[in-house]
Motif scaffolding. Structure first.
Motif, PDB file in Angstrom:
ATOM      1  N   GLY A 354       0.809  -1.211   0.000  1.00 23.57           N
ATOM      2  CA  GLY A 354       0.000   0.000   0.000  1.00 23.57           C
ATOM      3  C   GLY A 354       0.841   1.259   0.000  1.00 23.57           C
ATOM      4  O   GLY A 354       2.005   1.257  -0.418  1.00 23.57           O
ATOM      5  N   ILE A 355       0.268   2.339   0.482  1.00 24.04           N
ATOM      6  CA  ILE A 355       0.947   3.632   0.555  1.00 24.04           C
ATOM      7  C   ILE A 355       1.441   3.810   1.991  1.00 24.04           C
ATOM      8  O   ILE A 355       0.649   3.944   2.924  1.00 24.04           O
ATOM      9  CB  ILE A 355       0.001   4.763   0.145  1.00 24.04           C
ATOM     10  CG1 ILE A 355      -0.437   4.556  -1.310  1.00 24.04           C
ATOM     11  CG2 ILE A 355       0.666   6.125   0.303  1.00 24.04           C
ATOM     12  CD1 ILE A 355      -1.492   5.530  -1.784  1.00 24.04           C
ATOM     13  N   TRP A 356       2.745   3.790   2.137  1.00 26.12           N
ATOM     14  CA  TRP A 356       3.396   3.751   3.449  1.00 26.12           C
ATOM     15  C   TRP A 356       3.984   5.122   3.786  1.00 26.12           C
ATOM     16  O   TRP A 356       4.716   5.709   3.005  1.00 26.12           O
ATOM     17  CB  TRP A 356       4.475   2.687   3.443  1.00 26.12           C
ATOM     18  CG  TRP A 356       5.295   2.573   4.684  1.00 26.12           C
ATOM     19  CD1 TRP A 356       6.599   2.928   4.855  1.00 26.12           C
ATOM     20  CD2 TRP A 356       4.870   2.042   5.944  1.00 26.12           C
ATOM     21  NE1 TRP A 356       7.016   2.656   6.136  1.00 26.12           N
ATOM     22  CE2 TRP A 356       5.969   2.109   6.828  1.00 26.12           C
ATOM     23  CE3 TRP A 356       3.655   1.511   6.410  1.00 26.12           C
ATOM     24  CZ2 TRP A 356       5.900   1.668   8.148  1.00 26.12           C
ATOM     25  CZ3 TRP A 356       3.591   1.071   7.726  1.00 26.12           C
ATOM     26  CH2 TRP A 356       4.702   1.151   8.572  1.00 26.12           C
ATOM     27  N   PHE A 357       3.627   5.628   4.953  1.00 23.21           N
ATOM     28  CA  PHE A 357       4.149   6.912   5.434  1.00 23.21           C
ATOM     29  C   PHE A 357       5.397   6.653   6.279  1.00 23.21           C
ATOM     30  O   PHE A 357       5.318   6.038   7.350  1.00 23.21           O
ATOM     31  CB  PHE A 357       3.101   7.640   6.269  1.00 23.21           C
ATOM     32  CG  PHE A 357       1.924   8.143   5.486  1.00 23.21           C
ATOM     33  CD1 PHE A 357       1.873   9.453   5.044  1.00 23.21           C
ATOM     34  CD2 PHE A 357       0.859   7.297   5.192  1.00 23.21           C
ATOM     35  CE1 PHE A 357       0.780   9.926   4.324  1.00 23.21           C
ATOM     36  CE2 PHE A 357      -0.238   7.756   4.472  1.00 23.21           C
ATOM     37  CZ  PHE A 357      -0.274   9.072   4.032  1.00 23.21           C
ATOM     38  N   GLU A 358       6.531   7.123   5.813  1.00 26.46           N
ATOM     39  CA  GLU A 358       7.781   6.898   6.542  1.00 26.46           C
ATOM     40  C   GLU A 358       8.023   7.932   7.637  1.00 26.46           C
ATOM     41  O   GLU A 358       8.770   7.671   8.581  1.00 26.46           O
ATOM     42  CB  GLU A 358       8.961   6.903   5.570  1.00 26.46           C
ATOM     43  CG  GLU A 358       8.953   5.733   4.593  1.00 26.46           C
ATOM     44  CD  GLU A 358      10.209   5.687   3.761  1.00 26.46           C
ATOM     45  OE1 GLU A 358      10.819   6.760   3.555  1.00 26.46           O
ATOM     46  OE2 GLU A 358      10.581   4.585   3.325  1.00 26.46           O
ATOM     47  N   ASN A 359       7.419   9.112   7.500  1.00 26.33           N
ATOM     48  CA  ASN A 359       7.656  10.186   8.464  1.00 26.33           C
ATOM     49  C   ASN A 359       6.340  10.826   8.888  1.00 26.33           C
ATOM     50  O   ASN A 359       6.123  12.027   8.722  1.00 26.33           O
ATOM     51  CB  ASN A 359       8.584  11.240   7.865  1.00 26.33           C
ATOM     52  CG  ASN A 359      10.024  10.775   7.835  1.00 26.33           C
ATOM     53  OD1 ASN A 359      10.667  10.621   8.871  1.00 26.33           O
ATOM     54  ND2 ASN A 359      10.528  10.522   6.634  1.00 26.33           N
ATOM     55  N   LEU A 360       5.463   9.992   9.436  1.00 25.53           N
ATOM     56  CA  LEU A 360       4.168  10.454   9.929  1.00 25.53           C
ATOM     57  C   LEU A 360       4.285  10.726  11.432  1.00 25.53           C
ATOM     58  O   LEU A 360       4.878   9.940  12.171  1.00 25.53           O
ATOM     59  CB  LEU A 360       3.104   9.392   9.663  1.00 25.53           C
ATOM     60  CG  LEU A 360       1.680   9.711  10.120  1.00 25.53           C
ATOM     61  CD1 LEU A 360       1.107  10.882   9.333  1.00 25.53           C
ATOM     62  CD2 LEU A 360       0.780   8.478   9.966  1.00 25.53           C
ATOM     63  N   TYR A 361       3.667  11.832  11.874  1.00 26.03           N
ATOM     64  CA  TYR A 361       3.775  12.222  13.275  1.00 26.03           C
ATOM     65  C   TYR A 361       2.395  12.413  13.894  1.00 26.03           C
ATOM     66  O   TYR A 361       1.498  13.006  13.286  1.00 26.03           O
ATOM     67  CB  TYR A 361       4.588  13.509  13.417  1.00 26.03           C
ATOM     68  CG  TYR A 361       6.070  13.281  13.204  1.00 26.03           C
ATOM     69  CD1 TYR A 361       6.921  13.052  14.277  1.00 26.03           C
ATOM     70  CD2 TYR A 361       6.600  13.241  11.918  1.00 26.03           C
ATOM     71  CE1 TYR A 361       8.275  12.815  14.080  1.00 26.03           C
ATOM     72  CE2 TYR A 361       7.953  12.998  11.704  1.00 26.03           C
ATOM     73  CZ  TYR A 361       8.785  12.783  12.796  1.00 26.03           C
ATOM     74  OH  TYR A 361      10.119  12.540  12.598  1.00 26.03           O
ATOM     75  N   ALA A 362       2.252  11.892  15.118  1.00 25.73           N
ATOM     76  CA  ALA A 362       1.023  12.091  15.886  1.00 25.73           C
ATOM     77  C   ALA A 362       0.958  13.535  16.367  1.00 25.73           C
ATOM     78  O   ALA A 362       1.983  14.209  16.513  1.00 25.73           O
ATOM     79  CB  ALA A 362       0.984  11.139  17.079  1.00 25.73           C
ATOM     80  N   THR A 363      -0.248  13.999  16.648  1.00 23.38           N
ATOM     81  CA  THR A 363      -0.404  15.366  17.148  1.00 23.38           C
ATOM     82  C   THR A 363      -0.313  15.439  18.664  1.00 23.38           C
ATOM     83  O   THR A 363      -0.109  16.521  19.210  1.00 23.38           O
ATOM     84  CB  THR A 363      -1.759  15.957  16.722  1.00 23.38           C
ATOM     85  OG1 THR A 363      -2.808  15.142  17.255  1.00 23.38           O
ATOM     86  CG2 THR A 363      -1.869  16.021  15.210  1.00 23.38           C
TER      87      THR A 363
END
Length: 679
Positions: A354-363
């Motif tokens: 799928g579409i993988w987020f390598e640098n996703l951040y929680a709020t």
């Protein structure tokens, strides 16, 4: 003059002098006795104040020394030993002043009469006992709280008091030694205090002129102590923040003080949180609009500044279903694909599909903060999450609200009790049609402290999805809970990572196992080809570290997959949880109006921009753009820092533009809630 007469006169003079000396000695003795009596009276009058104050100070210093010994490495690294001692004394006096200023000022007046003095002494004895035990209880609760949140107790401590079942079960299973120690120590402390504070029955009565003088003196001393400063601004937690280590900054404080201050600040919740800076409304709106990456002509409704038309780049003949899986406490350090421990083999494998987020951040650091960001696309504030606030219980813009006009039915699936954190009220008031919770689970389900296991929850959700009418699209939000202390999960066909069994690493491995089983069944179902799935963490379980804001603990996994995904991708740029809702809607082929400030990460033009994320850590907010952060703290100047390989360092040259952008986003979120712009 005759000799005999002269001798007689001398004798009289000697007698008179002796009498004068005796009289002077008597007067001196009387004054000394009177002074001694006055001092004795003062000590009797002040004793009900002195003993509990001294007990409080002793308890606070014993606790601080113990925690300093525990955290000695971090204190030494921050070179903060002197700061800890001086600020510790200062804030202990602040707490003592806050608690005792008014009772102390009233004490001299109550001592004018014997009856009122005795009654008031009894009251002060009881009042002091409550204060001493409250201080002791909060300090005893602090080590466990630090172990979980790397912080002294704050407003979370107060919030959790309302959930006796979940929190009580966690305490009994994970923290029973703390409970046992507290249950033994508090009664012993109460007994010692009660004996020490035994009233003195000696006569002690102040004169009328002494009462106002002593009352003013006590009030002045304790009021100054409570204020903690002689300048125009009173001391607050920011006054003790001199290092980049959040916990070291809080060690000089007391836990009763930090909780009291958090409650005081929570009064601002309905106004949207802390105001970090005053910026003109027009400037705030201009900056926030600019950062969405949309043209200024896209915004046409002044009453809702960010309302704009979403035009999907991927129109579809048939609307896709949406399944959103919020994984409890799944930080990057648990995910092998993100460089963490090898605990998520199923998620790592699915990342290639799928579409993988390598640098996703929680709020933020709570599930409700993740819900707010992912489901509503709403940025964080220093107030509690909008999931719990009054003005967002109706007509607050969510994915479910966006999808409803397109014919979707929306269901929230949760293994626990949906009243927790006000979730049921929030969801049912904002577009959801149904809530499935613990009471709806089959009798065979494994039920832990926080509800049904992930495996049972996924199985029930899968069954519901297969039963949905084929001609009506659906949205399912699934919130897992197995990866939550005290880490209870059923036996399964997977290998434990370590011993003993009930650890966070084993819970993550089980949660990944349950997720893998769910997708095995989903792929063989009829709804797979026409469904878009999002797997994302709500937050991390270990949000702490020796820095002003532990950025690395906000890094989380995110994956979009499903039968509709034809070409797997990796998104390397920084993204935020608030970007997920507009991205999903665009990929589902839908169009419509939205007030979201998030970016559509399926758009190549958005991916080409420098990514950004907004992080809320207690009362600190950071706006991260690339490797630079503007860090906003209440009552302190903004800091500009660089984040490189997990290390934060100050940028001496600063970046006024980045600071203004951060302040504008914080201010907008405050106004968006207060003025109901997110609708």
């Amino acid at each position: 003059m005759p000799l005999w007469n002269s001798k007689k006169s001398q004798s009289k003079l000697k007698t008179s002098a002796a009498s004068s000396r005796r009289l002077g000695s008597a007067l001196t003795s009387h004054r000394e006795l009177e002074a001694h009596s006055t001092l004795q009276s003062l000590m009797v009058v002040l004793r009900p104040l002195i003993i509990p104050m001294a007990c409080m100070l002793v308890l606070l210093w014993i606790s601080r020394f113990a925690m300093s010994f525990w955290q000695a490495g971090r204190i030494s690294e921050a070179d903060a030993w002197g700061h800890l001692l001086l600020e510790g004394l200062r804030f202990d006096l602040v707490l003592v002043g806050m608690i005792w200023v008014f009772p102390a000022a009233a004490t001299p007046w109550m001592a004018l009469y014997r009856g009122s003095r005795l009654w008031w002494s009894t009251f002060l004895r009881c009042y002091g006992g409550v204060a001493v035990l409250l201080v002791a209880f909060m300090e005893l609760a602090t080590p466990a709280f630090i172990g979980q949140y790397d912080s002294r107790p704050n407003y979370l401590f107060v919030e959790y008091l309302g959930y006796g079942k979940e929190v009580g079960g966690t305490l009994l299973k994970d923290y029973w030694p703390h409970l046992l120690f507290t249950a033994v120590l508090l009664p012993l402390l109460a007994l010692v205090y009660w004996r020490m504070s035994k009233p003195v029955r000696a006569s002690a009565q102040l004169r009328l002129w002494q009462a106002p003088l002593l009352s003013v003196l006590l009030f002045t001393v304790l009021a100054v102590s409570a204020r903690g400063a002689l300048g125009h601004r009173a001391a607050n937690p920011a006054s003790a923040a001199v290092t980049t280590d959040h916990l070291v900054n809080e060690l000089p404080l007391s836990s009763l003080y930090t909780v009291s201050y958090a409650i005081y600040q929570s009064r601002k919740a309905e106004e949207g949180g802390i105001t970090y800076a005053e910026i003109p409304e027009s400037k705030v709106i201009e900056i926030v609009r600019r950062e969405t990456g949309l043209p200024s002509t896209a915004f046409r409704d002044p009453s809702v500044p960010l309302r704009h038309q979403i035009a999907s780049l991927q129109p579809r003949a048939r609307p896709l279903n949406l399944v959103l899986i919020l994984e409890e406490s799944l930080g990057a350090e648990f995910v092998g694909r993100l460089g963490g421990l090898p605990l998520t083999p199923n998620l790592d494998r699915l990342a290639d599909e799928g579409i993988w987020f390598e640098n996703l951040y929680a709020t933020g650091t709570r599930s409700v903060r993740g819900i707010e960001a992912v489901v509503a696309g709403f940025p964080p504030t220093a107030a509690v999450s909008t999931v719990k606030l009054a003005k967002s219980q109706r007509d607050f813009f969510t994915l479910a609200g966006f999808l409803k006009p397109h014919g979707y039915t929306s269901t929230f699936f949760y293994g626990g009790e949906s009243h927790f954190d006000n979730m049921r009220s929030y969801f049912m008031g904002n577009g959801f049609d149904r809530v499935v919770e613990q009471k709806d689970m089959p009798k065979s389900a494994f039920i832990g402290t926080w509800g049904a296991s992930d495996g049972d929850l996924f199985e029930l959700a899968h069954q519901q999805f297969t039963q949905q009418p084929k001609d009506k699209p659906f949205f399912g939000l699934v919130l897992s809970s197995s990866n939550h202390s005290p880490f209870e999960f059923p036996d399964g066909n997977f290998d434990l990572y370590e011993q003993p069994r009930s650890t966070v690493n084993n819970a993550v491995k089980y949660a990944d196992h349950a997720l893998g089983r769910f997708f095995e069944k989903a792929k063989s179902s009829e709804y797979w080809q026409n469904t878009l799935f999002l797997v994302v963490a709500d937050h991390n379980s270990r949000v702490y570290g020796p820095s002003v804001i532990p950025v690395e603990r906000f890094h989380i996994p995110g994956l979009i997959l499903g039968g509709a995904i034809r070409s797997p991708e990796r998104i390397a740029s920084i993204a935020s949880q608030i970007d997920l809702a507009p991205t999903l809607v665009s990929m589902m082929g839908l169009s419509g109006e939205s007030p979201w400030m998030g970016r559509d990460m399926s758009d190549p033009a958005q991916r080409a921009r420098v990514g950004r994320a907004i992080l809320q850590f207690d009362k600190i907010q950071a706006y991260m753009e690339g490797d630079r952060l503007a860090v906003l703290q209440p009552d302190r100047p903004a800091r500009v820092m660089r984040y490189t390989r997990g290390v934060l360092s100050d940028l001496p040259e600063g970046d006024p533009g980045l600071v203004e952008t951060a302040q504008a986003h914080a201010r907008y979120a405050e106004w968006a809630y207060q003025r109901q712009w997110h609708r």
